[in-house]
Design an enzyme around this catalytic site. Structure first.
Site, mmCIF file in Angstrom:
data_model
loop_
_atom_site.group_PDB
_atom_site.id
_atom_site.type_symbol
_atom_site.label_atom_id
_atom_site.label_comp_id
_atom_site.label_asym_id
_atom_site.label_seq_id
_atom_site.Cartn_x
_atom_site.Cartn_y
_atom_site.Cartn_z
ATOM 1 N NE ARG A 93 2.545 -15.262 -0.925
ATOM 2 C CZ ARG A 93 1.559 -15.774 -0.007
ATOM 3 N NH1 ARG A 93 1.909 -16.648 0.858
ATOM 4 N NH2 ARG A 93 0.357 -15.306 0.197
ATOM 5 N NE ARG A 172 -4.164 -11.586 0.723
ATOM 6 C CZ ARG A 172 -5.048 -12.011 1.910
ATOM 7 N NH1 ARG A 172 -6.197 -11.257 2.264
ATOM 8 N NH2 ARG A 172 -5.099 -13.407 1.785
#
Ligand code: AP5
Ligand code: MG
Length: 214
Positions: A93, A172
């Site tokens: 990520r 997010r």
């Protein structure tokens, strides 16, 4: 082209893009171990481990858990499954995670898929997601496959994830844009990135995923 020699599939995509939904199908069809770092972290939280307690503070507000914690967890998984094909869902990520991954996956053949969905659609999908407490299967209130008795096919109870609240979803998505989107360029430069439009039903996306894998 995906054949028996391919040992590592990396699934990229924003929160709610459908990574977990497609990962379940990819892992079953191509006989890969499905490693979802989000699922591993939620298991640590459920078991009230030290790692779980520290990760929860980040996850509750939609921030990424620190790279060193995640890399250690993933490296342990790889050392336990050294001879298996692996499907990565939600990892890497950050660029630091991708560089760390490259250090312990030397010799594996890599295929990267990115499922691309507009922000409005992912907000809708996440707000109506339900997951099974027992087997972790993913459902959605808006899909025809949602069970009328609100029980998973395994009999487990369905629940809404703590980080699927509107405020946390927004965080997010911002974190994804800032920290994870650069991975698209990172893997494109390495020449093995397939971008898959994530619109349409899960079955439509699955057709496109199989087309990309070949
Ligand atoms: P994680 O669990 O990985 O969550 P995420 O990346 O935010 O992605 P989601 O699981 O929310 O979405 P998804 O793409 O899997 O979509 P799904 O298939 O469920 O991570 C959670 C947290 O853990 C992070 O915020 C971070 O704090 C931490 N973390 C995890 N990994 C980390 C890492 N590597 N580094 C640092 N921190 C880390 O689908 C969503 C919904 O849509 C479902 O209801 C589904 O039924 C529905 N749906 C799916 N496809 C379709 C479709 N085609 N049409 C309509 N509905 C659909
Ligand atoms: Mg997921």
């Amino acid at each position: 082209m995906f054949d028996e020699k391919v040992k590592l599939v990396i699934l990229l995509g924003a929160p709610g893009a459908g990574k977990g939904t497609q990962a379940e199908r990819i892992a079953a069809k191509y006989n890969l171990k499905h490693l979802s770092t989000g699922d591993l972290l939620r298991a640590e939280i459920e078991n009230s481990t030290e790692l779980g307690k520290s990760a929860q503070a980040y996850m509750n507000v939609g921030k990424l858990v620190p790279d060193d914690v995640i890399l250690k967890m993933v490296e342990t998984y790889f050392s336990r499954h050294a001879d298996c094909g692996i499907l990565l869902d939600g990892f890497p990520r950050t660029i630091a995670q991708a560089e760390g991954l490259a250090r312990f996956t030397v010799g594996r053949n890599i295929l990267t898929l990115s499922i691309d969905v507009e922000a409005d659609a992912v907000i809708e999908r996440l707000s109506s997601r339900r997951s099974c407490k027992v087997c972790k299967k993913i459902y959605n209130l808006a899909l025809p496959t949602y069970p009328p008795d609100e029980r998973c096919e395994c009999g487990g109870e369905l629940y809404q994830r703590d980080d699927d609240k509107p405020e946390t979803i927004r965080n997010r998505l911002a974190v994804y844009d800032a920290q994870t989107m650069p991975l698209i360029e990172f893997y494109r430069n390495q020449g093995f990135l397939h971008r898959i439009p994530g619109s349409g039903s899960p079955d439509d996306v699955w057709t496109k995923v199989q087309g990309a894998i070949g």
